[in-house]
Design a protein around this motif. Structure first.
Motif, short mmCIF file in Angstrom:
data_model
loop_
_atom_site.label_atom_id
_atom_site.label_comp_id
_atom_site.label_asym_id
_atom_site.label_seq_id
_atom_site.Cartn_x
_atom_site.Cartn_y
_atom_site.Cartn_z
N LYS A 15 0.85 -1.20 0.00
CA LYS A 15 0.00 0.00 0.00
C LYS A 15 0.88 1.24 0.00
O LYS A 15 0.50 2.28 -0.51
N ILE A 16 2.05 1.11 0.65
CA ILE A 16 2.93 2.27 0.78
C ILE A 16 4.33 1.86 0.33
O ILE A 16 4.79 0.76 0.63
N LEU A 17 4.99 2.74 -0.41
CA LEU A 17 6.38 2.50 -0.77
C LEU A 17 7.21 3.68 -0.29
O LEU A 17 6.90 4.83 -0.59
N VAL A 18 8.24 3.38 0.49
CA VAL A 18 9.16 4.42 0.92
C VAL A 18 10.40 4.32 0.04
O VAL A 18 11.07 3.28 0.02
N ALA A 19 10.69 5.36 -0.71
CA ALA A 19 11.86 5.34 -1.58
C ALA A 19 12.88 6.30 -1.00
O ALA A 19 12.72 7.51 -1.07
N ASP A 20 13.93 5.74 -0.41
CA ASP A 20 14.95 6.55 0.25
C ASP A 20 16.06 6.83 -0.75
O ASP A 20 16.89 5.97 -1.02
N GLU A 21 16.11 8.02 -1.30
CA GLU A 21 17.11 8.42 -2.30
C GLU A 21 17.25 7.36 -3.38
O GLU A 21 18.34 6.87 -3.63
N PRO A 22 16.17 6.99 -4.06
CA PRO A 22 16.26 5.85 -4.98
C PRO A 22 17.16 6.13 -6.18
O PRO A 22 17.61 5.21 -6.84
N THR A 23 17.45 7.39 -6.47
CA THR A 23 18.19 7.66 -7.70
C THR A 23 19.52 8.37 -7.47
O THR A 23 20.17 8.75 -8.42
N SER A 24 19.92 8.54 -6.20
CA SER A 24 21.11 9.36 -6.01
C SER A 24 22.41 8.63 -6.37
O SER A 24 23.43 9.25 -6.58
N MET A 25 22.35 7.30 -6.46
CA MET A 25 23.59 6.58 -6.78
C MET A 25 23.66 6.19 -8.26
O MET A 25 24.60 5.54 -8.67
N ILE A 26 22.65 6.52 -9.03
CA ILE A 26 22.70 6.14 -10.43
C ILE A 26 22.69 7.38 -11.30
O ILE A 26 22.28 8.44 -10.85
N ASP A 27 23.14 7.25 -12.55
CA ASP A 27 23.35 8.49 -13.30
C ASP A 27 22.07 9.04 -13.89
O ASP A 27 21.01 8.42 -13.87
N ALA A 28 22.21 10.26 -14.38
CA ALA A 28 21.04 11.06 -14.74
C ALA A 28 20.15 10.39 -15.78
O ALA A 28 18.94 10.55 -15.74
N CYS A 29 20.74 9.63 -16.69
CA CYS A 29 19.92 9.04 -17.76
C CYS A 29 19.07 7.91 -17.20
O CYS A 29 17.88 7.80 -17.51
N SER A 30 19.66 7.07 -16.34
CA SER A 30 18.87 5.98 -15.75
C SER A 30 17.87 6.53 -14.76
O SER A 30 16.85 5.91 -14.50
N ARG A 31 18.16 7.70 -14.20
CA ARG A 31 17.26 8.29 -13.21
C ARG A 31 15.86 8.48 -13.78
O ARG A 31 14.87 8.13 -13.16
N ALA A 32 15.82 9.01 -14.99
CA ALA A 32 14.51 9.25 -15.61
C ALA A 32 13.76 7.93 -15.76
O ALA A 32 12.56 7.85 -15.50
N THR A 33 14.48 6.88 -16.13
CA THR A 33 13.84 5.57 -16.30
C THR A 33 13.27 5.08 -14.99
O THR A 33 12.12 4.62 -14.93
N ILE A 34 14.06 5.15 -13.93
CA ILE A 34 13.61 4.67 -12.63
C ILE A 34 12.37 5.43 -12.18
O ILE A 34 11.38 4.84 -11.73
#
Lengths: 336, 270
Positions: B174-193
């Motif tokens: 019901k709830i998803l906590v995303a703790d900095e889900p994209t800070s370790m991956i680069d900008a292009c993959s960030r959009a995908t995630i």
């Protein structure tokens, strides 16, 4: 035109894997940086940004091997120098490198002053403790860092301060060219700004003469760099001033990178974030044609067979695509 | 912003104090919040502001020093292992570092099979399980046939993070906590995630809580933003209000610290 601090001509280097396969991570790269300028290198992970930075210093050790090309630092050609000689007389003095995540590599059992001492003694073992201390203190004052930090252990410093300390250690011997590889990507925005300010102050006061800044964050790069070079699969795909590359990208890959920018400015929420589909090609056997062909929206049949040279547009601008400038701009305008 | 659903996770006076006496650190200081069903919330703050501590409390990984958390209107009860497990069926997390989120000794199949078992599908026939796993992987554009029998470290950071999303797809919390889900991956993959996370939210209608220091990301994805400074919420409201008309000086500073491209980035204010 200012003095050229670093010039690289047609540099090619490769990695040799455990299974004796060649991976050309830097493929015929040429670049030139004038005094007082910052060159930004953009691109996604695995496109050869960091390998280029390593190759630029002329210090090769397996699995990285030199193939061809020339490196000239402030008029001194370092091509073909022995690794030992490079380490003694070039690294740290002429060109310095801040590796990615360097701040996490600090030895937790030693104080900051010891790191600076290590750098100095590696080049001149005759320095006494007092000389090192005086030098380090002067250096820290010059860079605007509190001298108390010298007597602290890495764990006592915050992330931002640790990163600034690492930069100070890298410039201990006042190098002419500084290569900063993702110096701020692990930091929060406030610490990031402090690191950038420090780097920029160093450039403005002439403490370092030229800088190469590597990151995948385009908004950051736009604010730091004078010129931006976009790399893809080991090759330069676009080169131009920061403004040109960000606001008027020519290569479809640069255009794609622009689509993934997140800045808190009005209009962002309505904009659609566009990701570039797919992944970069395997450089063990790169495709014969354009390396971006598989992920390109505007791909044509010839793209996959014809190897694409870097077209010089003039005034230092260049891009690697078979479409003309006009065709590309028309295609982008059509998409928007 | 769409009309808010029922509160699904609320907190009253939530506090966490580490240490005792002279060494006391108040990480989270009496915060109140109401996260609604289907809402995307971002908690933004710099390092050390207490946002990860708050996330851990939301997840029930650490206890509260003071205050109460209410889940779907009822007081949250984690007094026994069984109750905890029940709670975790409803709330899941994606962490910052995909490289340390996986057990390196377990194959990717095991990661996904665990999720199926948790949803009560442990007794399904093998083909049915494979079908479920294939569906989950194809949701994030991974091919299960290529992943099976591989270990997590054989994947890239972006792929690992996508596999994490595939897990969430199987679990349907019901709830998803995303703790900095994209800070370790680069900008292009960030959009995908981010795209997959949004798609997943639309698919299963969960509440998404982003914990981030990237104010640009928060502005892009969220309905509601909470700004956290030294363990307190200093400002909250709809994304447009907070980012375009910030009231608190801390919010203004955070926004001014982000490198911009259409406006001047003022470096003198450090």
């Amino acid at each position: 035109m200012g003095r050229v601090m670093l010039e690289v001509r047609d540099l090619t280097t490769k990695y040799v894997t455990r299974y004796k396969e060649d991976v050309y991570a830097v493929d015929h790269v040429s670049l030139k940086i004038e005094e007082g300028k910052t060159l930004g290198i953009a691109g996604e992970s695995g496109c050869g940004k960091s390998t280029l930075a390593l190759s630029l210093m002329g210090y090769y050790f397996p699995p990285l091997h030199y193939i061809s090309g020339e490196i000239i630092i402030d008029g001194q050609n370092i091509t073909g120098m022995k690794p030992d000689e490079v380490r003694r007389s070039i690294l740290g003095r002429e060109i310095a490198y801040i590796p990615q995540a360097a701040m996490n590599a600090l030895n937790p059992t030693r104080k900051v002053i010891d790191f600076i001492g290590d750098v100095i003694r590696a080049h001149d073992p005759t320095w006494t403790k007092q000389m090192i201390y005086d030098h380090a203190r002067a250096l820290f004052e010059r860079l605007g860092l509190p001298p108390e930090v010298l007597h602290k252990y890495p764990v006592e410093l915050s992330g931002g301060m640790k990163q600034r300390t690492v930069i100070a250690v890298a410039v201990t011997l006042t190098p002419k060219v500084l290569i900063a590889d993702e110096p701020s990507s692990a930091l929060d925005v406030t610490s990031q700004k402090m690191v950038i300010k420090m780097l920029r102050d160093m450039m403005e006061s002439g403490f370092i003469k030229a800088m190469i800044f590597i990151t995948h964050e385009l908004p950051l790069l736009y604010n730091v760099a004078d010129d931006i070079m976009v790399m893809y699969a080991g090759q330069i795909v676009e080169r131009g001033t920061a403004k040109q590359t960000v606001f008027d990208p020519l290569h479809p890959y640069s255009k794609g990178l622009m689509g993934s920018i997140l800045v808190p400015e009005s209009g962002l929420r309505s904009a659609k974030l566009t990701a570039i589909p797919g992944a970069p090609p395997n450089l063990k056997n790169p495709p014969p044609g354009c390396r971006f062909a598989d992920r390109c929206k505007y791909v044509k049949a010839e793209c996959r067979v014809m190897s694409v040279p870097l077209y010089e547009v003039g005034q230092g601008r260049a891009y690697r695509c078979i479409l003309s400038e006009e065709e590309l701009r028309r295609a982008y305008a059509h998409d928007e | 912003m769409t009309s808010k659903g029922n509160p699904c996770l609320s907190g009253r006076g939530v506090t966490k104090i580490f240490g005792f006496g002279r060494h006391k650190t108040v990480a989270v200081d009496h915060v109140d919040f109401d996260f609604h069903e289907g809402e995307i919330v971002s908690i933004v703050g710099e390092s050390g502001s207490g946002k990860t501590t708050l996330a851990k409390m939301l997840l029930g990984l650490i206890s509260l020093t003071e205050g109460e958390i209410y889940f779907q209107g009822k007081k949250r009860d984690l007094s026994s292992g069984k109750k905890k497990q029940e709670y975790w069926r409803n709330i899941q997390a994606i962490f910052q570092d995909p490289f340390s989120s996986y057990n390196i000794f377990h194959k990717i199949d095991a990661v996904l099979l665990d999720c199926i078992r948790m949803r009560g599908g442990g007794k399904l026939p093998r083909e049915k399980k494979v079908e479920l796993m294939t569906e989950a992987c194809s949701f994030v554009n991974l091919k299960f046939a290529e992943l099976t029998n591989k270990y997590p470290f054989e994947l890239s950071g972006g792929q690992m993070q996508r596999l994490m999303i595939a897990r969430i797809f199987l679990l349907k919390p019901k709830i998803l906590v995303a703790d900095e889900p994209t800070s370790m991956i680069d900008a292009c993959s960030r959009a995908t995630i981010l795209d997959y996370l949004m798609k997943l939210r639309n698919e299963i209608g969960m509440t998404l809580i982003f914990i981030t220091h990237d104010i640009g990301l928060a502005y892009y994805v969220s309905d509601t933003i909470y700004i956290m400074e030294r363990g307190r919420f200093v400002e909250s409201g709809s994304a447009d209000d907070v980012i375009l008309h910030p009231k608190h000086p801390y919010t203004r500073r955070l926004i001014s610290d982000v490198p911009k491209i259409y406006e001047e980035w003022d470096l003198s204010t450090v």
